[in-house]
Design a protein around this motif. Structure first.
Motif, PDB file in Angstrom:
ATOM      1  N   VAL A   1      -4.855   0.558   4.496  1.00 26.21           N
ATOM      2  CA  VAL A   1      -4.585  -0.046   3.162  1.00 26.21           C
ATOM      3  C   VAL A   1      -5.748   0.385   2.262  1.00 26.21           C
TER       4      VAL A   1
ATOM      5  N   SER B   1      -1.550  -1.343  -5.315  1.00 28.72           N
ATOM      6  CA  SER B   1      -2.885  -1.166  -4.322  1.00 28.72           C
ATOM      7  C   SER B   1      -3.672  -2.123  -4.369  1.00 28.72           C
TER       8      SER B   1
ATOM      9  N   ALA C   1       0.798  -1.312  -0.093  1.00 25.69           N
ATOM     10  CA  ALA C   1      -0.036   0.210  -0.103  1.00 25.69           C
ATOM     11  C   ALA C   1       0.853   1.144  -0.098  1.00 25.69           C
TER      12      ALA C   1
ATOM     13  N   ALA D   1      -5.831   2.689  -1.074  1.00 25.68           N
ATOM     14  CA  ALA D   1      -6.524   2.216  -2.312  1.00 25.68           C
ATOM     15  C   ALA D   1      -7.508   3.123  -2.636  1.00 25.68           C
TER      16      ALA D   1
ATOM     17  N   ALA E   1      -2.325  -4.960  -2.380  1.00 24.68           N
ATOM     18  CA  ALA E   1      -2.466  -4.661  -1.104  1.00 24.68           C
ATOM     19  C   ALA E   1      -3.871  -5.277  -0.353  1.00 24.68           C
TER      20      ALA E   1
END
Length: 543
Positions: free
Chosen positions: A377, A364, A336, A381, A367
């Motif tokens: 995280v 992203s 992330a 994202a 993760a």
């Protein structure tokens, strides 16, 4: 001459002895070097995290001095007379004995009358090692009494003496100490405050919350201690953060409540949590002696150094992530933050990078696939979905869920503010951005939170407030590019052509190929300016 398929044998039943295959005894004389061999040799696969070794043998030293002492000891262990260079394998995070070179021998001497002591005669004056060795000796003695002295029994014995596998990364930890209270009626409030402070610090980064400082497998540790007093109908509290390994306070905070029934609603408690989080970020966020990030402290280090700006620090973090790109061991939070660094490169428009778009999305999504329940995280994202993929609705939902789970995390709240503003809810977005700025008080790189406030204020068409935040952001970080973009447009809108030209010239010096035509292009990172009259600066002819 002994018969062995290995070049060396480390004997641990009785006195510690390191014997070469030709019978030469090359055991080090220094007690700490012997202890180092014992600790590593009894680890899982004869390997130990460096933080564990430091905690066992230099628990009374400050972290930097302890780290230096460990490095010296490991270097000395590798250079033992009669040894070989690859007997001890050392990297940034661990130390291991080479299983192809050495075996551990826990067999009892033949026809022994008395059971020998595990690591007999070894004495190192460190309370952590003393406790560990006492437990290992007790387990060894118990196992010897119950098992016959056969090869198979010794194999079982070795497994019993070896302690449980420790946590691979020496995670930071917050230790909750029992509160000190002058009246039993304030104890419950003090315990709640202790838990709130510890939990908030732990959630800002990525730390464990412990009730006992002797819990093994942790690196840096901070203790939270609350002192509570009854003052008439009210109460007063003092909160202290201190190092566990070296008795040293790093922060104090206090709050007074006039009326006990309203203690939980006192806004000053928010201030305590904010200040404690800032102090802990600075403490846990220190980089290593070589200026390298540390996987265990990564979240705090990203907060403390926040590479929002292009330059050597961003490149250093990028290089570290590239070296630790083993997907079999990579954690979701690593991926992330790596995605976020690629996003920074894009938003800063530092250099042409055709791979950055794809990599930001790739990291992203990887993760998220590893962890769907980590709010940081999810928040990153959301940021990638918003700025890279243009998926405003998805970004808004991810950011909302993250913000609900971490309502006091300023980083997550700032991302949520951007998602709200881009989802046609600019008023709500600006309010959340201001809340994020409040929560970020004392955190490093405050310029970023001011830039978020400027961005959301622009989308609310509160241009004077946007300029105030942009000016502050630029003052705090003169080479940070987003506020310069805002200032060029806001100053021109206010009729300050000289100020606008100055901002544009600074951008031109920071961004190769920058021009007003480039700024007007839809691919240029000024999404918050689009749809407003501020982009008139691109037709100003000031460059």
């Amino acid at each position: 001459m002994m018969s062995s398929s290995h070049d060396f044998i480390l004997k641990l039943a009785g006195p510690v002895r390191l014997i070469r295959s030709d019978g030469l005894d090359i055991t080090p004389k220094a007690a700490k070097l012997k202890a180092l061999l014992v600790l590593i040799g009894t680890g899982t696969s004869m390997c130990r995290p460096r933080a564990f070794l430091q905690d066992m043998l230099w628990s009374r030293s400050d972290p930097e001095r302890g780290g230096a002492s460990l490095r010296q000891a490991l270097s000395a262990a590798r250079k033992l007379p009669g040894s070989v260079p690859d007997l001890l394998i050392i990297d940034n995070g661990s130390a291991a004995l080479n299983p192809a070179r050495i075996r551990i021998d826990l067999a009892l001497p033949r026809n022994c009358i008395e059971i020998p002591e595990f690591a007999e005669g070894l004495d190192v004056a460190d309370p952590e090692f003393e406790d560990w060795l006492r437990d290992r000796r007790s387990e060894f003695a118990d196992a010897c009494e119950k098992l016959p002295a056969s090869a198979s029994a010794m194999q079982v014995l070795a497994e019993r003496v070896a302690p449980p596998k420790v946590i691979e990364a020496a995670r930071p930890a917050i230790v909750i100490c029992p509160p000190v209270c002058d009246d039993p009626s304030v104890r419950a409030h003090a315990e709640i405050l202790s838990a709130d402070v510890a939990t908030h610090i732990a959630q800002i980064g990525d730390a464990d919350v412990l009730l006992d400082h002797r819990t093994p497998g942790h690196g840096k540790r901070l203790a939270v201690k609350v002192r509570a007093m009854r003052q008439g109908p009210g109460m007063s509290f003092q909160v202290q953060l201190s190092e566990v390994d070296v008795p040293r306070a790093i922060w104090f905070g206090d709050v007074a409540c006039r009326n006990a029934p309203g203690v939980n609603q006192n806004p000053q408690f928010d201030r305590l949590l904010i200040e404690a989080a800032a102090a802990s970020s600075a403490y846990f966020g220190q980089l290593g002696p070589e200026g390298e990030p540390d996987d265990a402290m990564l979240a705090y280090q990203m907060y403390a150094h926040f590479p929002f700006q292009a330059g050597p620090k961003l490149e250093r973090f990028e290089a570290w992530f590239s070296r630790h790109a083993d997907t079999a061991q990579t954690r979701a939070i690593q991926l992330a933050w790596r995605a976020r660094l690629r996003l920074v490169s894009l938003l800063e428009n530092a250099r042409p990078d055709n791979n950055a778009f794809g990599e930001a999305t790739e990291f992203s999504r990887a993760a998220i696939s590893l962890s769907t329940d980590d709010p940081v995280v999810s928040a990153i994202a959301a940021e990638v979905a918003l700025h890279v993929e243009g998926k405003v609705e998805l970004a808004g939902e991810l950011a909302r869920l993250s913000a609900e789970r971490r309502p006091r995390n300023p980083f997550i709240q700032a991302i949520y503010a951007q998602a709200l503003a881009r989802s046609n809810r600019p008023k709500q977005g600006y309010a959340v951005a201001q809340r994020a700025l409040h929560l970020a008080a004392g955190q490093p790189n405050l310029s970023w939170w001011h830039a978020i406030c400027a961005s959301t204020a622009i989308q609310l068409h509160r241009f004077s407030e946007a300029r105030k935040h942009a000016e502050l952001s630029h003052f705090l970080a003169p080479t940070f590019r987003p506020p310069l973009r805002f200032l060029s447009a806001l100053r021109f809108h206010d009729g300050d052509e000289i100020g606008a030209a100055r901002a544009l010239c600074t951008l031109q010096s920071l961004e190769p190929g920058f021009s007003l035509q480039r700024m007007a292009d839809r691919s240029y990172p000024v999404a918050s300016l689009r749809g407003t009259k501020l982009l008139a600066v691109t037709e100003s002819g000031l460059l």
